[in-house]
Design a protein around this motif. Structure first.
Motif, short mmCIF file in Angstrom:
data_model
loop_
_atom_site.label_atom_id
_atom_site.label_comp_id
_atom_site.label_asym_id
_atom_site.label_seq_id
_atom_site.Cartn_x
_atom_site.Cartn_y
_atom_site.Cartn_z
N LEU A 67 -13.74 -7.08 -1.13
CA LEU A 67 -13.44 -7.76 0.13
C LEU A 67 -12.01 -7.46 0.58
O LEU A 67 -11.76 -7.19 1.75
N ILE A 68 -11.08 -7.51 -0.37
CA ILE A 68 -9.68 -7.22 -0.04
C ILE A 68 -9.53 -5.76 0.40
O ILE A 68 -8.79 -5.45 1.33
N ASP A 69 -10.29 -4.87 -0.23
CA ASP A 69 -10.27 -3.46 0.15
C ASP A 69 -10.76 -3.29 1.60
O ASP A 69 -10.19 -2.51 2.37
N ILE A 70 -11.78 -4.04 1.97
CA ILE A 70 -12.28 -4.00 3.36
C ILE A 70 -11.19 -4.51 4.30
O ILE A 70 -10.96 -3.94 5.37
N GLY A 71 -10.51 -5.60 3.91
CA GLY A 71 -9.41 -6.12 4.72
C GLY A 71 -8.33 -5.07 4.94
O GLY A 71 -7.81 -4.93 6.06
N LYS A 72 -8.01 -4.32 3.89
CA LYS A 72 -7.00 -3.25 4.00
C LYS A 72 -7.48 -2.12 4.92
O LYS A 72 -6.71 -1.55 5.69
N LYS A 73 -8.77 -1.83 4.83
CA LYS A 73 -9.35 -0.78 5.67
C LYS A 73 -9.30 -1.17 7.15
O LYS A 73 -8.88 -0.38 8.00
N LEU A 74 -9.70 -2.40 7.46
CA LEU A 74 -9.69 -2.86 8.85
C LEU A 74 -8.26 -2.94 9.39
O LEU A 74 -8.01 -2.67 10.56
N THR A 75 -7.31 -3.30 8.53
CA THR A 75 -5.90 -3.35 8.93
C THR A 75 -5.41 -1.95 9.29
O THR A 75 -4.71 -1.75 10.28
N TYR A 76 -5.80 -0.97 8.48
CA TYR A 76 -5.38 0.43 8.71
C TYR A 76 -5.93 0.97 10.03
O TYR A 76 -5.20 1.61 10.80
N TYR A 77 -7.21 0.70 10.28
CA TYR A 77 -7.86 1.28 11.46
C TYR A 77 -7.75 0.40 12.71
O TYR A 77 -8.22 0.78 13.78
N SER A 78 -7.08 -0.73 12.58
CA SER A 78 -6.93 -1.67 13.68
C SER A 78 -6.40 -1.04 14.99
O SER A 78 -6.93 -1.33 16.07
N ARG B 127 -6.09 2.93 4.16
CA ARG B 127 -5.92 1.54 3.74
C ARG B 127 -4.48 1.10 4.02
O ARG B 127 -3.54 1.88 3.87
N ALA B 128 -4.31 -0.18 4.44
CA ALA B 128 -2.96 -0.72 4.66
C ALA B 128 -2.99 -2.22 4.40
O ALA B 128 -3.93 -2.91 4.79
N THR B 129 -1.95 -2.72 3.72
CA THR B 129 -1.87 -4.17 3.46
C THR B 129 -1.32 -4.91 4.67
O THR B 129 -1.71 -6.04 4.93
#
Length: 371
Positions: free
Chosen positions: A175-186, A284-286
């Motif tokens: 789930l956290i990896d998905i959060g990082k992915k969505l942050t990166y591609y935002s 990916r981005a935090t």
């Protein structure tokens, strides 16, 4: 893999004088009279958080900045608008239907009190929010305890949705990896929604002043975790402790501008679902890339790099969805990409024609306002 969906949508208003109704000349009671007339659904409480102040008792509640005495007693709430939130759905279309029904009810009741719903994602007149009277010691201490709460000066002038998606049987790491992915591609997802071209009483030099001002200081995506030890340390936060069991594992995508065409929300939820299923996009981005978001906010699909990457993200989602019927929901995004024109372009054109921000805003939620 089972998906669940929900939407939180903030609504701004013009008041009976035709002015933008914000915290400078709107009282809590002005919006509270609207909320009181709206129905209560007792079964919602398992899914929707009420909160400490008791303001969030319904599917509609006043979005604002709570003021405290020198204790945990709420003494006022400075309003910015009304938020609609849906219950949790296993189907995107039923979530959209509930949002539409709730909006129609809100529109009907608000109009009776002289308030007209309008679409805008950044306060067109007030650049910042400064609490009056100034914060007391208790309030300062409370805000210092939560880094994201220190950006109240931003969220009180911005309007946007939370697009909520949960997936069954995924580990917290996934789930956290998905959060990082969505942050990166935002920066490549948000241009589909841009609807804030006004700033400080005039036209802004770009398409989304909300994205320009907000991103980097506020989260693009937020993942709700069950335990304290699962939280990541970052500013803005990528993770947050769930406050009720129904929030555990929820991913909130928070970076979009508001939309008055709810089929765009359906398309975005389908896009997020596809991105969760996709295995090809590796970025990916935090924390959100503020510079890239600002470029996106200024130029949108007029920028070739943004255009290419938005196309790539949309195609990856479409391929990942495969023969899932939700793939059809992506159509409005394909049309926006082809035309390279979004809501902000429409608002700018209307403003240039009529010369008034309020008149331009009156053209939003247009078809809904006729019914």
């Amino acid at each position: 893999m089972k998906f669940f969906f929900g939407i939180e949508h903030e609504v701004a208003f013009l008041n009976k004088e035709g002015k933008f109704a914000d915290f400078t000349h709107t009282k809590f009671a002005d919006f509270e009279q609207i909320i009181e007339k709206l129905p209560t659904y007792p079964n919602d409480y398992l899914q929707l958080r009420v909160g400490d102040a008791g303001i969030k008792k319904k599917r509609w509640y006043i979005e604002g900045f709570e003021r405290f005495a020198d204790s945990d007693k709420v003494i006022d709430c400075l309003p910015k608008g009304i938020e609609i939130r849906t219950t949790i759905h296993s189907n995107i279309q039923t979530a959209i239907t509930e949002l539409s029904n709730s909006f129609h009810l809100l529109h009907e009741v608000a109009t009776n009190f002289g308030f007209i719903p309008v679409l805008h994602s950044f306060n067109p007149y007030n650049k910042v929010f400064e609490p009056q009277p100034p914060l007391n010691d208790y309030e300062i201490k409370q805000l210092q305890a939560y880094p994201d709460e220190q950006t109240a000066n931003i969220y009180m002038v911005t309007y946007g949705p939370d697009l909520n998606i949960s997936v069954s049987n995924l580990s917290i790491e996934s789930l956290i990896d998905i959060g990082k992915k969505l942050t990166y591609y935002s920066p490549y997802i948000v241009p589909f929604t841009y609807s804030s071209p006004f700033y400080d009483g005039g036209l802004w030099d770009g398409l989304s002043v909300r994205t320009f001002v907000r991103t980097g200081k506020r989260s693009a995506a937020l993942v709700f975790v069950e335990k304290q030890e699962q939280l990541l340390k970052s500013v803005p936060s990528l993770t947050k402790l769930a406050r009720i069991p129904a929030e555990v594992g929820r991913i909130e995508f928070k970076a979009c501008d508001s939309c008055d065409d709810f089929s765009i929300y359906a398309a975005l939820l389908a896009l997020l679902k596809g991105l969760i299923l996709d295995k090809t996009l590796l970025g990916r981005a935090t924390t959100p890339d503020a510079t890239l978001h600002q470029l996106s906010a200024k130029e949108g699909f007029g920028n070739e790099d943004i255009m290419i990457n938005s196309t790539k993200v949309l195609q990856a989602s479409e391929v990942a969805l495969g023969d899932d019927p939700d793939v059809e929901l992506l159509t409005p995004l394909k049309i926006l990409l082809t035309k390279r024109k979004i809501k902000s372009h429409e608002l700018i054109e209307i403003f240039q024609r009529v010369g008034s921000i309020e008149e331009a805003l009156r053209q939003t939620y247009y078809l809904k306002n006729q019914g």
